[in-house]
Design an enzyme around this catalytic site. Structure first.
Site, mmCIF file in Angstrom:
data_model
loop_
_atom_site.group_PDB
_atom_site.id
_atom_site.type_symbol
_atom_site.label_atom_id
_atom_site.label_comp_id
_atom_site.label_asym_id
_atom_site.label_seq_id
_atom_site.Cartn_x
_atom_site.Cartn_y
_atom_site.Cartn_z
ATOM 1 N N SER A 1 1.039 -1.650 0.178
ATOM 2 C CA SER A 1 0.109 -0.112 0.169
ATOM 3 C C SER A 1 0.905 1.279 -0.105
ATOM 4 O O SER A 1 0.280 2.300 -1.010
ATOM 5 C CB SER A 1 -1.341 -0.128 1.039
ATOM 6 O OG SER A 1 -0.167 -0.292 2.234
ATOM 7 N N PHE A 2 1.903 1.620 1.106
ATOM 8 C CA PHE A 2 2.834 2.254 0.840
ATOM 9 C C PHE A 2 3.626 2.615 -0.779
ATOM 10 O O PHE A 2 4.489 3.558 -1.034
ATOM 11 C CB PHE A 2 3.733 2.679 2.677
ATOM 12 C CG PHE A 2 4.170 3.601 2.078
ATOM 13 C CD1 PHE A 2 4.269 4.870 2.482
ATOM 14 C CD2 PHE A 2 5.880 3.300 2.827
ATOM 15 C CE1 PHE A 2 4.437 6.057 2.180
ATOM 16 C CE2 PHE A 2 6.214 4.819 3.115
ATOM 17 C CZ PHE A 2 5.793 6.205 2.749
ATOM 18 N N ARG B 1 4.994 -10.771 -6.567
ATOM 19 C CA ARG B 1 4.780 -11.275 -7.649
ATOM 20 C C ARG B 1 3.732 -11.787 -8.659
ATOM 21 O O ARG B 1 3.418 -9.915 -9.902
ATOM 22 C CB ARG B 1 2.699 -11.481 -6.735
ATOM 23 C CG ARG B 1 2.800 -11.843 -5.650
ATOM 24 C CD ARG B 1 1.211 -11.341 -5.025
ATOM 25 N NE ARG B 1 0.905 -10.016 -5.037
ATOM 26 C CZ ARG B 1 -0.591 -9.894 -5.323
ATOM 27 N NH1 ARG B 1 -1.112 -10.483 -5.641
ATOM 28 N NH2 ARG B 1 -0.748 -8.192 -4.354
ATOM 29 N N LYS C 1 9.637 1.358 8.459
ATOM 30 C CA LYS C 1 9.698 1.646 9.636
ATOM 31 C C LYS C 1 9.579 0.064 10.678
ATOM 32 O O LYS C 1 8.980 -0.054 10.883
ATOM 33 C CB LYS C 1 8.195 2.076 10.029
ATOM 34 C CG LYS C 1 8.474 3.865 9.005
ATOM 35 C CD LYS C 1 6.958 3.764 9.270
ATOM 36 C CE LYS C 1 7.139 5.434 8.832
ATOM 37 N NZ LYS C 1 5.616 6.684 8.668
ATOM 38 N N GLY D 1 7.253 9.452 8.271
ATOM 39 C CA GLY D 1 6.813 11.032 8.875
ATOM 40 C C GLY D 1 5.371 10.210 8.928
ATOM 41 O O GLY D 1 5.071 9.076 8.850
ATOM 42 N N LYS E 1 7.531 4.271 17.302
ATOM 43 C CA LYS E 1 6.249 5.076 17.512
ATOM 44 C C LYS E 1 5.572 3.769 16.909
ATOM 45 O O LYS E 1 4.144 3.906 17.703
ATOM 46 C CB LYS E 1 6.200 6.202 16.593
ATOM 47 C CG LYS E 1 6.464 5.971 15.196
ATOM 48 C CD LYS E 1 4.337 5.902 14.719
ATOM 49 C CE LYS E 1 4.542 6.294 13.037
ATOM 50 N NZ LYS E 1 5.442 4.822 12.825
ATOM 51 N N SER F 1 -4.047 2.727 10.596
ATOM 52 C CA SER F 1 -2.822 2.127 10.964
ATOM 53 C C SER F 1 -2.944 0.699 11.618
ATOM 54 O O SER F 1 -3.690 0.257 11.880
ATOM 55 C CB SER F 1 -2.413 2.839 12.510
ATOM 56 O OG SER F 1 -1.165 2.297 13.067
ATOM 57 N N ASN G 1 -0.743 -1.460 13.369
ATOM 58 C CA ASN G 1 -0.439 -1.059 14.269
ATOM 59 C C ASN G 1 -1.468 -0.492 15.333
ATOM 60 O O ASN G 1 -1.184 -1.499 16.292
ATOM 61 C CB ASN G 1 0.359 -0.540 14.542
ATOM 62 C CG ASN G 1 2.429 -0.898 14.055
ATOM 63 O OD1 ASN G 1 2.622 -2.087 13.877
ATOM 64 N ND2 ASN G 1 2.688 0.002 12.755
ATOM 65 N N GLU H 1 4.532 -3.939 11.482
ATOM 66 C CA GLU H 1 5.746 -3.842 11.956
ATOM 67 C C GLU H 1 6.295 -3.567 13.332
ATOM 68 O O GLU H 1 6.750 -4.172 13.773
ATOM 69 C CB GLU H 1 6.228 -2.466 11.740
ATOM 70 C CG GLU H 1 6.980 -2.396 9.910
ATOM 71 C CD GLU H 1 8.080 -3.661 9.463
ATOM 72 O OE1 GLU H 1 8.438 -5.208 10.368
ATOM 73 O OE2 GLU H 1 8.418 -4.013 7.926
#
Length: 352
Positions: A19-20, A40, A109, A153, A208, A271, A273, A298
């Site tokens: 996604s990122f 893939r 991250k 960020g 974070k 998020s 996490n 992560e």
């Protein structure tokens, strides 16, 4: 000295179309052609034939490949956007085709373990700084690339993909990496700041995630905004102590990649996490959550690593310690919250 990467419309590489990675590829493709590496075969076909990723339309300026050599030959600037669990393997796969003229900016991250051959985390009585690698350190260790940068960020991929306003930090010891990242990524809706403390910026993005899991758990228990404010402020203190122990500087932790990202991920259902913490509080087990998540959170691995590291350095990290017991032992979230409420934090700000 003229750099090979000064050509205006040279293709930019993106490794990893999660996604990122997809969001960043789209932003890059607004200015330059992009060659994206995807693992893939069916995803490569979808990108090239339908200009989409898992059904979501992307910029037609993006071409996909499964060939690391082709990407490295075509691109001087490459963005590595793969999960930390695969980062070492992917870096080693690309390494034979990378040269000192390449520039790599990563957006991962997470942390990697650097252990003696055949050893596991459980085999060590203590973890030292040399046993922990940030992603930039992995790139420097495994390749001949010298000019390395990091992207960090408050960058929730869904919001970036929707074109909502956001900002990021490109961190590097090399000013040309920062300038290149800014030139390639900056737009009317995406501001790009620079920072020379790459380790501090990387650690901000990593650490974070621990606090974000805890924030999701508070929300799942319905404990309110006052409790969240307490967690974020105490989490910030803990993040700074852990970051300093690993070699980051204070100014990075109180910047966009630190407090900016912390506030965003502690308040967002987007998020991963935060979602882990929320679902834990609702009664699911870690195994159930991980089995049904499309992408890696992560923070789970980071909790395990940092708990062991902080114990080895004889430093206390109460939020991390208690979250470890919730994730990997049998402490309930309610018990963890009670413990933290009674923990003797006598001074509010003790790091300035």
């Amino acid at each position: 000295m003229t750099s090979k990467n000064s050509s205006k419309n040279k293709s930019i590489g993106v490794v990893g179309m999660g996604s990122f990675g997809t969001a960043i590829a789209n932003i890059l493709a607004a200015k330059n052609p992009v060659i994206a590496y995807a693992r893939r075969a069916e995803l490569v076909t979808e990108i090239n034939e339908k200009h989409s990723v898992d059904g979501n339309l992307i910029n037609e300026n993006i071409l996909a490949t499964q060939d690391p050599e082709l990407l490295c030959q075509s691109c001087d600037v490459i963005f590595f956007m793969v999960p930390s669990s695969a980062f070492m393997d992917v870096t080693r796969m690309f390494s034979p085709f990378l040269y000192p003229y390449h520039m790599i900016i990563h957006g991962t991250k997470g942390l990697c373990l650097n252990l003696p051959k055949g050893k596991k985390l459980e085999d060590l009585s203590d973890i030292r700084r040399e046993n922990i690698l940030t992603m930039s350190e992995v790139i420097l260790k495994e390749t001949v690339v010298v000019r390395v940068g990091c992207l960090a960020g408050p960058n929730l991929a869904k919001e970036l993909s929707a074109g909502l306003p956001a900002a990021t930090v490109v961190a590097s010891k090399f000013n040309e990496v920062i300038l290149q990242g800014q030139n390639l990524l900056r737009s009317d809706k995406f501001q790009v700041y620079g920072n020379s403390d790459i380790i501090g910026v990387e650690l901000s993005g990593v650490l974070k995630n621990i606090i974000a899991i805890a924030a999701g758990a508070l929300a799942g228990l319905g404990l309110g905004e006052n409790a969240k404010g307490l967690l974020i402020s105490r989490g910030m203190v803990e993040l700074i102590y852990m970051g300093n122990a690993l070699g980051g500087s204070l100014k990075s932790f109180i910047g966009l990649a630190g407090i900016g990202d912390l506030v965003t991920t502690c308040n967002s259902t987007l998020s991963r996490n935060y979602t882990v913490g929320y679902r834990l509080a609702k009664g699911e087990t870690l195994e159930q959550i991980q089995a049904t998540m499309e992408e890696v959170a992560e923070g789970i691995n980071t909790v395990k690593l940092m708990k062991n590291f902080m114990e080895s350095t004889k430093n206390r990290a109460p939020i991390t310690e208690n979250l470890y017991k919730v994730l990997f032992e049998d402490l309930t979230i309610e018990e963890a919250v009670q413990y933290l409420m009674k923990y003797p934090f006598n001074v509010d700000v003790d790091f300035l």
